[in-house]
Design a protein around this motif. Structure first.
Motif, PDB file in Angstrom:
ATOM      1  N   LYS A   2      -2.192  -4.006 -13.868  1.00  8.41           N
ATOM      2  CA  LYS A   2      -1.884  -4.964 -14.919  1.00  8.41           C
ATOM      3  C   LYS A   2      -0.649  -4.518 -15.680  1.00  8.41           C
ATOM      4  O   LYS A   2      -0.342  -3.345 -15.759  1.00  8.41           O
ATOM      5  CB  LYS A   2      -3.070  -5.108 -15.860  1.00  8.41           C
ATOM      6  CG  LYS A   2      -4.274  -5.671 -15.142  1.00  8.41           C
ATOM      7  CD  LYS A   2      -5.400  -5.965 -16.056  1.00  8.41           C
ATOM      8  CE  LYS A   2      -6.527  -6.543 -15.209  1.00  8.41           C
ATOM      9  NZ  LYS A   2      -7.594  -7.046 -15.969  1.00  8.41           N
ATOM     10  N   CYS A   3       0.038  -5.474 -16.227  1.00  8.26           N
ATOM     11  CA  CYS A   3       1.224  -5.221 -17.033  1.00  8.26           C
ATOM     12  C   CYS A   3       0.939  -5.678 -18.459  1.00  8.26           C
ATOM     13  O   CYS A   3       0.437  -6.783 -18.669  1.00  8.26           O
ATOM     14  CB  CYS A   3       2.412  -5.996 -16.459  1.00  8.26           C
ATOM     15  SG  CYS A   3       3.917  -5.821 -17.431  1.00  8.26           S
ATOM     16  N   ILE A   4       1.256  -4.814 -19.414  1.00 13.72           N
ATOM     17  CA  ILE A   4       1.108  -5.167 -20.823  1.00 13.72           C
ATOM     18  C   ILE A   4       2.510  -5.332 -21.386  1.00 13.72           C
ATOM     19  O   ILE A   4       3.318  -4.414 -21.355  1.00 13.72           O
ATOM     20  CB  ILE A   4       0.337  -4.072 -21.595  1.00 13.72           C
ATOM     21  CG1 ILE A   4      -1.035  -3.865 -20.983  1.00 13.72           C
ATOM     22  CG2 ILE A   4       0.250  -4.437 -23.075  1.00 13.72           C
ATOM     23  CD1 ILE A   4      -1.784  -2.668 -21.526  1.00 13.72           C
ATOM     24  N   SER A   5       2.801  -6.526 -21.880  1.00 13.00           N
ATOM     25  CA  SER A   5       4.131  -6.811 -22.400  1.00 13.00           C
ATOM     26  C   SER A   5       4.027  -7.715 -23.617  1.00 13.00           C
ATOM     27  O   SER A   5       3.423  -8.788 -23.552  1.00 13.00           O
ATOM     28  CB  SER A   5       4.974  -7.494 -21.312  1.00 13.00           C
ATOM     29  OG  SER A   5       6.238  -7.832 -21.822  1.00 13.00           O
ATOM     30  N   GLN A   6       4.578  -7.278 -24.709  1.00 13.39           N
ATOM     31  CA  GLN A   6       4.614  -8.042 -25.950  1.00 13.39           C
ATOM     32  C   GLN A   6       3.236  -8.585 -26.333  1.00 13.39           C
ATOM     33  O   GLN A   6       3.076  -9.748 -26.702  1.00 13.39           O
ATOM     34  CB  GLN A   6       5.633  -9.169 -25.844  1.00 13.39           C
ATOM     35  CG  GLN A   6       7.028  -8.651 -25.609  1.00 13.39           C
ATOM     36  CD  GLN A   6       8.038  -9.763 -25.417  1.00 13.39           C
ATOM     37  OE1 GLN A   6       7.710 -10.928 -25.367  1.00 13.39           O
ATOM     38  NE2 GLN A   6       9.291  -9.368 -25.309  1.00 13.39           N
ATOM     39  N   GLY A   7       2.232  -7.718 -26.204  1.00 15.49           N
ATOM     40  CA  GLY A   7       0.885  -8.074 -26.637  1.00 15.49           C
ATOM     41  C   GLY A   7       0.054  -8.852 -25.644  1.00 15.49           C
ATOM     42  O   GLY A   7      -1.118  -9.117 -25.891  1.00 15.49           O
ATOM     43  N   SER A   8       0.603  -9.233 -24.492  1.00 13.99           N
ATOM     44  CA  SER A   8      -0.200  -9.956 -23.506  1.00 13.99           C
ATOM     45  C   SER A   8      -0.403  -9.091 -22.271  1.00 13.99           C
ATOM     46  O   SER A   8       0.406  -8.218 -21.961  1.00 13.99           O
ATOM     47  CB  SER A   8       0.453 -11.279 -23.125  1.00 13.99           C
ATOM     48  OG  SER A   8       1.683 -11.044 -22.467  1.00 13.99           O
ATOM     49  N   VAL A   9      -1.497  -9.346 -21.571  1.00 10.47           N
ATOM     50  CA  VAL A   9      -1.854  -8.592 -20.381  1.00 10.47           C
ATOM     51  C   VAL A   9      -1.858  -9.551 -19.198  1.00 10.47           C
ATOM     52  O   VAL A   9      -2.456 -10.626 -19.262  1.00 10.47           O
ATOM     53  CB  VAL A   9      -3.248  -7.936 -20.524  1.00 10.47           C
ATOM     54  CG1 VAL A   9      -3.623  -7.186 -19.258  1.00 10.47           C
ATOM     55  CG2 VAL A   9      -3.278  -7.014 -21.735  1.00 10.47           C
ATOM     56  N   ALA A  10      -1.185  -9.156 -18.113  1.00  6.61           N
ATOM     57  CA  ALA A  10      -1.131  -9.996 -16.916  1.00  6.61           C
ATOM     58  C   ALA A  10      -1.368  -9.141 -15.680  1.00  6.61           C
ATOM     59  O   ALA A  10      -0.853  -8.024 -15.578  1.00  6.61           O
ATOM     60  CB  ALA A  10       0.218 -10.689 -16.809  1.00  6.61           C
ATOM     61  N   LYS A  11      -2.149  -9.664 -14.738  1.00  6.04           N
ATOM     62  CA  LYS A  11      -2.372  -8.977 -13.469  1.00  6.04           C
ATOM     63  C   LYS A  11      -1.101  -9.100 -12.638  1.00  6.04           C
ATOM     64  O   LYS A  11      -0.549 -10.182 -12.491  1.00  6.04           O
ATOM     65  CB  LYS A  11      -3.554  -9.583 -12.720  1.00  6.04           C
ATOM     66  CG  LYS A  11      -3.868  -8.865 -11.433  1.00  6.04           C
ATOM     67  CD  LYS A  11      -5.109  -9.427 -10.778  1.00  6.04           C
ATOM     68  CE  LYS A  11      -5.397  -8.700  -9.493  1.00  6.04           C
ATOM     69  NZ  LYS A  11      -6.618  -9.161  -8.856  1.00  6.04           N
ATOM     70  N   VAL A  12      -0.643  -7.953 -12.109  1.00  2.74           N
ATOM     71  CA  VAL A  12       0.582  -7.933 -11.326  1.00  2.74           C
ATOM     72  C   VAL A  12       0.259  -7.889  -9.837  1.00  2.74           C
ATOM     73  O   VAL A  12       0.803  -8.639  -9.048  1.00  2.74           O
ATOM     74  CB  VAL A  12       1.472  -6.741 -11.730  1.00  2.74           C
ATOM     75  CG1 VAL A  12       2.757  -6.719 -10.928  1.00  2.74           C
ATOM     76  CG2 VAL A  12       1.773  -6.780 -13.216  1.00  2.74           C
ATOM     77  N   PHE A  13      -0.629  -6.969  -9.447  1.00  9.49           N
ATOM     78  CA  PHE A  13      -1.066  -6.865  -8.060  1.00  9.49           C
ATOM     79  C   PHE A  13      -2.354  -6.065  -8.001  1.00  9.49           C
ATOM     80  O   PHE A  13      -2.765  -5.457  -8.979  1.00  9.49           O
ATOM     81  CB  PHE A  13       0.015  -6.248  -7.158  1.00  9.49           C
ATOM     82  CG  PHE A  13       0.462  -4.873  -7.577  1.00  9.49           C
ATOM     83  CD1 PHE A  13      -0.228  -3.741  -7.185  1.00  9.49           C
ATOM     84  CD2 PHE A  13       1.593  -4.709  -8.358  1.00  9.49           C
ATOM     85  CE1 PHE A  13       0.186  -2.479  -7.572  1.00  9.49           C
ATOM     86  CE2 PHE A  13       2.022  -3.455  -8.750  1.00  9.49           C
ATOM     87  CZ  PHE A  13       1.312  -2.329  -8.353  1.00  9.49           C
ATOM     88  N   SER A  14      -2.990  -6.070  -6.842  1.00  6.91           N
ATOM     89  CA  SER A  14      -4.257  -5.377  -6.650  1.00  6.91           C
ATOM     90  C   SER A  14      -4.075  -4.255  -5.626  1.00  6.91           C
ATOM     91  O   SER A  14      -3.244  -4.362  -4.719  1.00  6.91           O
ATOM     92  CB  SER A  14      -5.314  -6.360  -6.146  1.00  6.91           C
ATOM     93  OG  SER A  14      -6.505  -5.672  -5.826  1.00  6.91           O
ATOM     94  N   THR A  15      -4.863  -3.203  -5.763  1.00  9.20           N
ATOM     95  CA  THR A  15      -4.879  -2.120  -4.783  1.00  9.20           C
ATOM     96  C   THR A  15      -6.186  -2.113  -3.990  1.00  9.20           C
ATOM     97  O   THR A  15      -6.436  -1.183  -3.239  1.00  9.20           O
ATOM     98  CB  THR A  15      -4.699  -0.749  -5.470  1.00  9.20           C
ATOM     99  OG1 THR A  15      -5.771  -0.545  -6.404  1.00  9.20           O
ATOM    100  CG2 THR A  15      -3.360  -0.659  -6.176  1.00  9.20           C
ATOM    101  N   ASP A  16      -7.010  -3.146  -4.170  1.00  9.22           N
ATOM    102  CA  ASP A  16      -8.284  -3.226  -3.450  1.00  9.22           C
ATOM    103  C   ASP A  16      -8.058  -3.080  -1.953  1.00  9.22           C
ATOM    104  O   ASP A  16      -7.081  -3.597  -1.431  1.00  9.22           O
ATOM    105  CB  ASP A  16      -8.968  -4.564  -3.724  1.00  9.22           C
ATOM    106  CG  ASP A  16      -9.620  -4.635  -5.087  1.00  9.22           C
ATOM    107  OD1 ASP A  16      -9.845  -3.579  -5.684  1.00  9.22           O
ATOM    108  OD2 ASP A  16      -9.904  -5.747  -5.543  1.00  9.22           O
ATOM    109  N   PRO A  17      -8.925  -2.370  -1.264  1.00  7.24           N
ATOM    110  CA  PRO A  17     -10.202  -1.816  -1.700  1.00  7.24           C
ATOM    111  C   PRO A  17     -10.085  -0.401  -2.275  1.00  7.24           C
ATOM    112  O   PRO A  17     -11.088   0.224  -2.576  1.00  7.24           O
ATOM    113  CB  PRO A  17     -11.012  -1.789  -0.398  1.00  7.24           C
ATOM    114  CG  PRO A  17      -9.984  -1.492   0.645  1.00  7.24           C
ATOM    115  CD  PRO A  17      -8.744  -2.219   0.191  1.00  7.24           C
ATOM    116  N   LEU A  18      -8.865   0.100  -2.435  1.00  8.23           N
ATOM    117  CA  LEU A  18      -8.674   1.444  -2.972  1.00  8.23           C
ATOM    118  C   LEU A  18      -8.612   1.402  -4.494  1.00  8.23           C
ATOM    119  O   LEU A  18      -8.132   0.439  -5.081  1.00  8.23           O
ATOM    120  CB  LEU A  18      -7.391   2.055  -2.414  1.00  8.23           C
ATOM    121  CG  LEU A  18      -7.346   2.194  -0.893  1.00  8.23           C
ATOM    122  CD1 LEU A  18      -5.971   2.653  -0.446  1.00  8.23           C
ATOM    123  CD2 LEU A  18      -8.423   3.134  -0.395  1.00  8.23           C
ATOM    124  N   SER A  19      -9.082   2.480  -5.115  1.00  7.95           N
ATOM    125  CA  SER A  19      -9.078   2.582  -6.569  1.00  7.95           C
ATOM    126  C   SER A  19      -7.906   3.434  -7.032  1.00  7.95           C
ATOM    127  O   SER A  19      -7.710   4.539  -6.534  1.00  7.95           O
ATOM    128  CB  SER A  19     -10.374   3.238  -7.063  1.00  7.95           C
ATOM    129  OG  SER A  19     -11.472   2.467  -6.689  1.00  7.95           O
TER     130      SER A  19
END
Length: 144
Positions: A2-19
């Motif tokens: 996730k990316c946090i920018s100017q107070g908002s959080v947005a999903k950028v990409f997933s690494t599933d199935p790896l943590s």
């Protein structure tokens, strides 16, 4: 991720199935992410386990994976925890080998194993917790 920018959080990409375990930015604006599977016991990877460092773009494109030693059979990591790239473009990874031991794995940009510190017979004395580099590319680790 996730990316946090100017107070908002947005999903950028997933690494599933790896943590993801650790993350840092690189000199060329990419990300280094340490990843582990949940298929095997934490400090006992098996032939199906995935323990690696992935170099990715900020959009989630995989650029390179650091997972195996030269030849492609022997895994580099037990649990890669922290990662950074120094000014020499070496990839420095703290690899936990148990709850109380670990090592520092240093790879070239291309993925060749440069060194592992400490040597095999001295690892019971070290539990690294973080790694940084100074402007001269000296590697500095903290240990508990």
């Amino acid at each position: 991720m996730k990316c946090i920018s100017q107070g908002s959080v947005a999903k950028v990409f997933s690494t599933d199935p790896l943590s993801p375990v650790g993350i840092s930015s690189t000199l060329d604006g990419h990300l280094l992410i340490t990843l582990k599977d949940s298929e095997s016991k934490l400090y006992q990877p098996n032939s199906r386990s995935r323990r690696l460092v992935r170099r990715m773009s900020l959009k989630g494109n995989v650029i390179r994976e650091y997972e195996f030693q030269k030849g492609g059979k022997m895994g580099l990591f037990t649990v890669p925890c922290r990662v950074l790239e120094n000014l020499n473009t070496d990839v420095c990874v703290i690899n936990a080998t148990s709850d109380s031991t670990g090592e520092l794995v240093i790879l070239s940009f291309s993925g060749s194993l440069k060194t592992v510190y400490p040597e095999q017979d001295q690892r019971d004395n070290f539990k690294f917790t973080d790694v940084v580099c100074d402007p001269q590319s000296n590697i500095i680790v903290s240990e508990s």
